[in-house]
Design an enzyme around this catalytic site. Structure first.
Site, PDB file in Angstrom:
ATOM      1  N   ARG A   1      37.617  23.475  -9.277  1.00  0.00           N
ATOM      2  CA  ARG A   1      36.250  23.103  -8.855  1.00  0.00           C
ATOM      3  C   ARG A   1      36.281  21.866  -7.981  1.00  0.00           C
ATOM      4  O   ARG A   1      37.029  20.941  -8.245  1.00  0.00           O
ATOM      5  CB  ARG A   1      35.379  22.755 -10.064  1.00  0.00           C
TER       6      ARG A   1
ATOM      7  N   GLY B   1      26.191  22.768  -5.325  1.00  0.00           N
ATOM      8  CA  GLY B   1      26.340  24.049  -4.627  1.00  0.00           C
ATOM      9  C   GLY B   1      26.860  23.955  -3.202  1.00  0.00           C
ATOM     10  O   GLY B   1      26.945  24.955  -2.511  1.00  0.00           O
TER      11      GLY B   1
ATOM     12  N   MET C   1      29.879  22.774  -2.126  1.00  0.00           N
ATOM     13  CA  MET C   1      31.297  23.084  -1.927  1.00  0.00           C
ATOM     14  C   MET C   1      31.715  24.183  -2.895  1.00  0.00           C
ATOM     15  O   MET C   1      30.889  24.760  -3.575  1.00  0.00           O
ATOM     16  CB  MET C   1      32.105  21.818  -2.082  1.00  0.00           C
TER      17      MET C   1
ATOM     18  N   ARG D   1      25.533  16.238 -18.986  1.00  0.00           N
ATOM     19  CA  ARG D   1      24.845  15.459 -17.939  1.00  0.00           C
ATOM     20  C   ARG D   1      23.495  15.042 -18.494  1.00  0.00           C
ATOM     21  O   ARG D   1      23.025  15.608 -19.492  1.00  0.00           O
ATOM     22  CB  ARG D   1      24.671  16.266 -16.663  1.00  0.00           C
TER      23      ARG D   1
ATOM     24  N   HIS E   1     -10.333   9.299   7.177  1.00  0.00           N
ATOM     25  CA  HIS E   1     -11.462   9.176   6.242  1.00  0.00           C
ATOM     26  C   HIS E   1     -11.243  10.046   5.018  1.00  0.00           C
ATOM     27  O   HIS E   1     -11.338   9.592   3.868  1.00  0.00           O
ATOM     28  CB  HIS E   1     -12.749   9.573   6.979  1.00  0.00           C
TER      29      HIS E   1
ATOM     30  N   ARG F   1     -14.640  -1.614   0.586  1.00  0.00           N
ATOM     31  CA  ARG F   1     -15.048  -1.350   1.971  1.00  0.00           C
ATOM     32  C   ARG F   1     -16.556  -1.133   1.962  1.00  0.00           C
ATOM     33  O   ARG F   1     -17.030  -0.106   1.456  1.00  0.00           O
ATOM     34  CB  ARG F   1     -14.362  -0.099   2.498  1.00  0.00           C
TER      35      ARG F   1
ATOM     36  N   GLU G   1      -4.711  -7.484  10.610  1.00  0.00           N
ATOM     37  CA  GLU G   1      -4.591  -6.069  10.981  1.00  0.00           C
ATOM     38  C   GLU G   1      -4.070  -5.874  12.394  1.00  0.00           C
ATOM     39  O   GLU G   1      -3.991  -4.744  12.870  1.00  0.00           O
ATOM     40  CB  GLU G   1      -5.962  -5.390  10.877  1.00  0.00           C
TER      41      GLU G   1
ATOM     42  N   SER H   1      -5.310 -10.846   3.648  1.00  0.00           N
ATOM     43  CA  SER H   1      -4.941  -9.538   3.127  1.00  0.00           C
ATOM     44  C   SER H   1      -4.518  -8.666   4.306  1.00  0.00           C
ATOM     45  O   SER H   1      -5.240  -8.562   5.296  1.00  0.00           O
ATOM     46  CB  SER H   1      -6.125  -8.913   2.388  1.00  0.00           C
TER      47      SER H   1
ATOM     48  N   THR I   1      -2.635  -2.825   6.486  1.00  0.00           N
ATOM     49  CA  THR I   1      -1.479  -2.203   7.143  1.00  0.00           C
ATOM     50  C   THR I   1      -1.823  -0.898   7.848  1.00  0.00           C
ATOM     51  O   THR I   1      -1.036  -0.417   8.657  1.00  0.00           O
ATOM     52  CB  THR I   1      -0.353  -1.942   6.116  1.00  0.00           C
TER      53      THR I   1
ATOM     54  N   CYS J   1      -3.662  -4.614   1.487  1.00  0.00           N
ATOM     55  CA  CYS J   1      -4.694  -3.665   1.061  1.00  0.00           C
ATOM     56  C   CYS J   1      -4.672  -2.363   1.863  1.00  0.00           C
ATOM     57  O   CYS J   1      -5.475  -1.481   1.639  1.00  0.00           O
ATOM     58  CB  CYS J   1      -6.075  -4.304   1.101  1.00  0.00           C
TER      59      CYS J   1
ATOM     60  N   TYR K   1      -0.209  -9.930  -4.239  1.00  0.00           N
ATOM     61  CA  TYR K   1      -0.698  -8.702  -4.884  1.00  0.00           C
ATOM     62  C   TYR K   1      -0.724  -7.540  -3.898  1.00  0.00           C
ATOM     63  O   TYR K   1      -0.769  -7.757  -2.686  1.00  0.00           O
ATOM     64  CB  TYR K   1      -2.094  -8.907  -5.504  1.00  0.00           C
TER      65      TYR K   1
HETATM   66  C1  PEP Z   1      -6.348  -1.328   6.947  1.00  0.00           C
HETATM   67  O1  PEP Z   1      -6.547  -1.279   8.148  1.00  0.00           O
HETATM   68  O2  PEP Z   1      -5.220  -1.289   6.446  1.00  0.00           O
HETATM   69  C2  PEP Z   1      -7.474  -1.415   6.017  1.00  0.00           C
HETATM   70  C3  PEP Z   1      -7.268  -1.587   4.732  1.00  0.00           C
HETATM   71  O3  PEP Z   1      -8.704  -1.248   6.522  1.00  0.00           O
HETATM   72  P1  PEP Z   1      -9.315   0.202   6.896  1.00  0.00           P
HETATM   73  O4  PEP Z   1      -8.367   1.233   6.377  1.00  0.00           O
HETATM   74  O5  PEP Z   1     -10.638   0.269   6.244  1.00  0.00           O
HETATM   75  O6  PEP Z   1      -9.368   0.125   8.367  1.00  0.00           O
HETATM   76 MG    MG Z   2      -8.508  -1.770   8.911  1.00  0.00          MG
END
Ligand code: PEP
Ligand code: MG
Length: 869
Positions: A92, A101, A103, A333, A451, A557, A741, A760, A763, A827, A847
């Protein structure tokens, strides 16, 4: 000279690189004193030497293998070449990282035309010839590349000819079949080697070569396994579970893999081979029954199972064989298990003092937690379900329902007691009521932060976005998907964790409230340094967030609070207002709505921090797009339709995401932000007067300039002071912070920190602006990008550490230069992504904030990040 061959008793468990995973494991079991069939491992180095210089095999390796076979004969008291007391071996592959799987393996090596007859005497004719046949087939396939299927066809042909199954063949009929197999070799100008030593050398070379077969190469590419490691080859004496009624074979889990219950779970068959248990031709017996049939072997098995579990400190999945009353352990295993069993086992092992709390936390993956809080499809049913389309896995869970195309229809069907799935090109704030009553949401457009995705995740509703294969016609109420046409009322099933849409219904398995999860998460909190907040604004979401253990709200929001017919109408009245009076009326009504909302929100979170983000989206998001809707709106506002249409047209922007939104709205339309802070502080004052201790945090979106922040901060402070004066109250403490942002904002974080109480990172926008990928349109190409390996992860889902992450790191450093202890959160959606969390831990974020249903997994992920930092 370098050692090329290791007997199992000479190897060590930490020598995976040299002996491969399987070799190291066999060595470990042997050294634990377990009855493992003896054998030896040829090193991975030998493999690489052979692949580089084929002559190495004859010059260096072959002698070592021959010596090892001699020793194996002595150890087993059997012979590999003589025609009696047969030693047969398995060959083996076994690389350092498991490559299941990929070889090759050859069993029953050492059989030939005469030895098969001896084996028949020892076991049975059917078994002996079955082994020989399989050897010819595997050998032909692995060593000479003769397609396995060709042998199967010969077998089938003969079964039809003789009108019986191979198990019932007479000796001469078996021999006839063997001849047919050999004929296949002859057609390829090959003779099957009768000498067992020749078989062994050819098989070993072939397994070495299989390291470089195409599927192994692709697997390595996919799993980042280096190509230079090579595979080890394990040569192990075969034991036969089918040599009579005191022999048998079985597979046992040391605990129940479905529930985690600490009770052996497994089955065995007397007088059978390993494959028979899996093949399901005979019904195996539960393992406990072995105690009645072969009590000694059973007692031995229980003893060894305990040793293995204690040694590996985890539930084991063990394969065993009994040959003439003697037990052999073939493999162990860590057992694969359900999410529920994962949790129970981890907790029990802590209680049994086999592992620490930290180890338990590291054993559970965050996606296990997701499976525990969302329904999933019954795995046995999903395999055969017809897959219709794939999109982005925007919100986990699984659901079946009837297709509807509008929010109204969703509500109507829901009221009739039907389960519905809302399918749209994309959703907008107006759809919210329909989204709430839907079992799942599918959009043909949009990315992971569209959305639909954001709202669905908030509600814990399963959702797929960017399902490009769906051509959705909302007016005609049809979906065209390839050559299929679906209409309203057709049933589909949606797996939001995988991004799959299936035709028809699939039963789901509901997650139950697992007490063990609560215990594990309490342990997680003991080790975590990063806090977990929630992105939530509706009373329902806030309550869910608190139940799931959010330490506060990192993002409420406010635009989501203008969802719903009544509220969106007032927002539209405000946007389209032509005079002071209209504007005042709209603002008064919006103020009343918001004040109620904020009051409830603060009441739910009590003294925990609550970050309220002032209005952010471009105005067009609140306005209707269809002519009929515009006409209806005109009626409601008592204005000519033509005027409304013209105004809406004027508000259109070429690039709304880069347009008149965020703090820019606050500067050009100050009355909106002023109304919002008035509503916030009216409710804060009311709650303070009722004896609550509230600390509001106001967050301004999309800041790009220091002066934007100072301008707005001054304006907000003026308004807040006025509100307190109006109530004849001394101002209570509050904070004003900003989102980061935009790439520019990251680079001026030191300047902004002078005037901001907290930061905050949004992203979602930061990724959009850094990559230049529209967050709403990435669904169109991300899957192709992944398929072509241009990008391995959707950056809206998992942080792009090299680019966006680098900007965040710079911003954090700069901010802390100005204000050492400034509170910094994340966030955007990647805040709840377990893969991104270790990075946030490393760069000193305070956070992360994510939608409520992601909180449990995030609590575990932050604990893991802290333990591993
Ligand atoms: C973001 O832009 O990451 C954010 C949290 O704001 P939104 O998604 O409401 O634009
Ligand atoms: Mg935003």
């Amino acid at each position: 000279m370098t050692k090329l061959v290791y007997f199992f008793e000479e190897g060590r468990s930490d020598e995976k690189e040299l002996l491969g995973g399987k070799g190291a494991n066999l060595a470990e079991m042997t050294n634990l004193g377990l009855p493992v069939p003896p054998g030896f491992t040829i090193t991975t180095e030998s493999c690489m030497n052979y692949l580089k210089t084929p002559s190495f095999f004859d010059s260096d390796l072959k002698d070592e293998i021959l010596k090892a076979i001699d020793k194996l004969e002595n150890q087993t008291g059997k012979s590999f070449t003589k025609n009696e007391n047969l030693l047969l071996v398995s060959v083996r592959s076994g690389a350092a990282s498991s490559m299941p799987g990929m070889m090759d393996t050859i069993l029953n090596l050492g059989l030939n035309d005469s030895r098969v007859q001896s084996l028949a005497k020892l076991t049975s004719t059917a078994f002996a010839y079955d082994c020989y046949r399989r050897l010819l087939q595997m050998f032909g396939d692995v060593v000479y590349d003769i397609n396995k299927e060709k042998y199967n066809l010969l077998l089938q042909k003969m079964e039809i000819q003789l009108d019986k199954q191979v198990d019932y063949f007479e000796v001469d009929e078996h021999q006839q079949l063997i001849e047919a197999y050999k004929q296949l070799y002859a057609e390829n100008n090959i003779v099957f080697p009768q000498n067992p030593i020749d078989q062994l050398t050819e098989a070993t070379k072939a397994v070495f070569k299989s390291w470089n077969n195409q599927r192994a190469k692709v697997y390595r590419e996919l799993h980042d396994i280096p190509h230079h490691l090579g595979t080890a080859v394990n040569i192990q004496s075969m034991v036969f579970g089918n040599s009579g009624n005191t022999s048998g074979t079985g597979v046992v889990f040391t605990r129940n893999p479905a529930t985690g219950e600490n009770k052996m779970f497994g089955e065995f068959l007397i007088n059978a081979q390993g494959e028979d248990v899996v093949a399901g031709i005979r019904t195996p017996e539960p393992i406990e029954v072995l105690n009645d049939i072969l009590p000694e072997a059973y007692t031995d098995f229980v003893k060894y199972a305990n040793i293995l579990e204690k040694h590996y400190k985890d539930m084991q999945d063990i394969e065993f064989t009994i040959e003439n009353g003697k037990l052999f352990i073939l493999q162990t295993r860590n057992g694969k298990r359900t999410a529920k069993a994962t949790l129970k086992t981890a907790l029990d092992l802590v209680e049994e003092k086999l592992i620490s709390k930290k180890e338990a936390l590291l054993r559970v993956t965050p996606d296990t937690i997701d499976q525990l809080i969302h329904p999933i499809f019954d795995a046995t049913k999903v395999e055969n379900a017809p897959l219709l389309a794939q999109g982005l896995p925007a919100s986990p869970g699984a659901a079946t329902g009837e297709i509807v195309f509008t929010a109204e229809k969703a509500k109507e069907y829901h009221n009739l007691g039907k389960k519905v799935i809302l399918v749209r090109q994309e959703t907008s704030p107006e759809d919210i009521e329909g989204m709430i009553v839907s079992e799942a949401i599918v959009t043909s457009r949009g990315g992971m932060t569209s959305h639909a995705a954001v709202v669905a995740r908030g509600m814990g509703t399963c959702c797929i976005t960017g399902c490009e294969a769906f051509s959705v016609n909302e007016e005609a109420k049809t979906i065209i998907c390839g050559d299929q046409k679906l209409t309203e009322g057709d049933i589909i099933s949606v797996d939001g964790s995988a991004g799959n849409v299936y035709l028809g219904s699939i039963p789901t398995v509901i997650a139950d409230n697992d007490q063990n999860l609560q215990v594990l998460l309490t342990w997680a909190d003991e080790f975590a340094t990063l806090k977990v907040r929630a992105n939530a604004e509706t009373p329902q979401d806030l309550a869910t967030a608190m139940e799931f253990g959010a330490t506060g709200i990192g993002l409420a929001r406010t635009e989501h609070m203008f969802f719903g017919e009544e509220r969106v109408l007032e927002m539209r009245r405000l946007i389209l207002a032509k005079n002071e009076g209209e504007m005042k009326l709209a603002l008064e009504r919006l103020l009343a709505f918001q004040q109620d909302d904020f009051y409830q929100m603060f009441q739910t979170v009590q003294d925990k921090p609550l970050v309220i983000r002032l209005l952010d989206p471009p105005m067009h998001e609140f306005l209707p797009h269809e002519t009929t809707e515009m006409e209806q709106l005109a009626k409601k506002l008592d204005k000519p339709a033509s005027a409304i249409k013209k105004q809406i047209e004027q508000l259109q922007e070429t690039n709304p995401m880069l347009g008149h939104r965020g703090c820019r709205l606050g500067i050009t339309e100050p009355q909106i932000y002023q109304m919002q802070v008035e509503a916030i502080f009216n409710s804060v004052i009311q709650l303070t007067q009722e004896g609550h201790n509230i600390v509001p945090e106001i967050m301004i979106p999309l800041i790009a300039e220091e002066s934007e922040l100072t301008f707005l901060k001054d304006m907000l402070i003026d308004k807040i002071e006025a509100v307190f004066q109006q109530h004849e109250m001394e101002p209570i403490s509050y904070e004003i912070g900003t989102m980061i942002e935009l790439p520019r904002t990251c680079l001026i974080a030191d300047q902004l920190a002078k005037n901001a109480d907290f930061f905050s990172f949004g992203t979602n926008d930061l990724t959009q602006m850094t990559y230049g990928f529209s967050r709403d349109d990435i669904g169109k190409f991300i899957n192709t990008y992944k398929e072509k390996d241009i990008i391995t992860q959707d950056p809206f889902q998992t942080l792009d550490q090299n680019g966006v992450g680098e900007l965040i790191k710079i911003a954090v450093q700069k901010a802390r230069e100005t204000k050492e202890n400034i509170l910094i959160g994340i966030c955007g959606e990647v805040g709840g992504d377990p893969k991104s969390i270790p990075f946030f831990q490393k760069i000193g974020i305070d956070y992360v904030s994510c939608s409520p249903y992601r909180i449990p997994a995030a609590r575990l992920a932050v604990a893991q990040a802290s333990i591993e930092s």
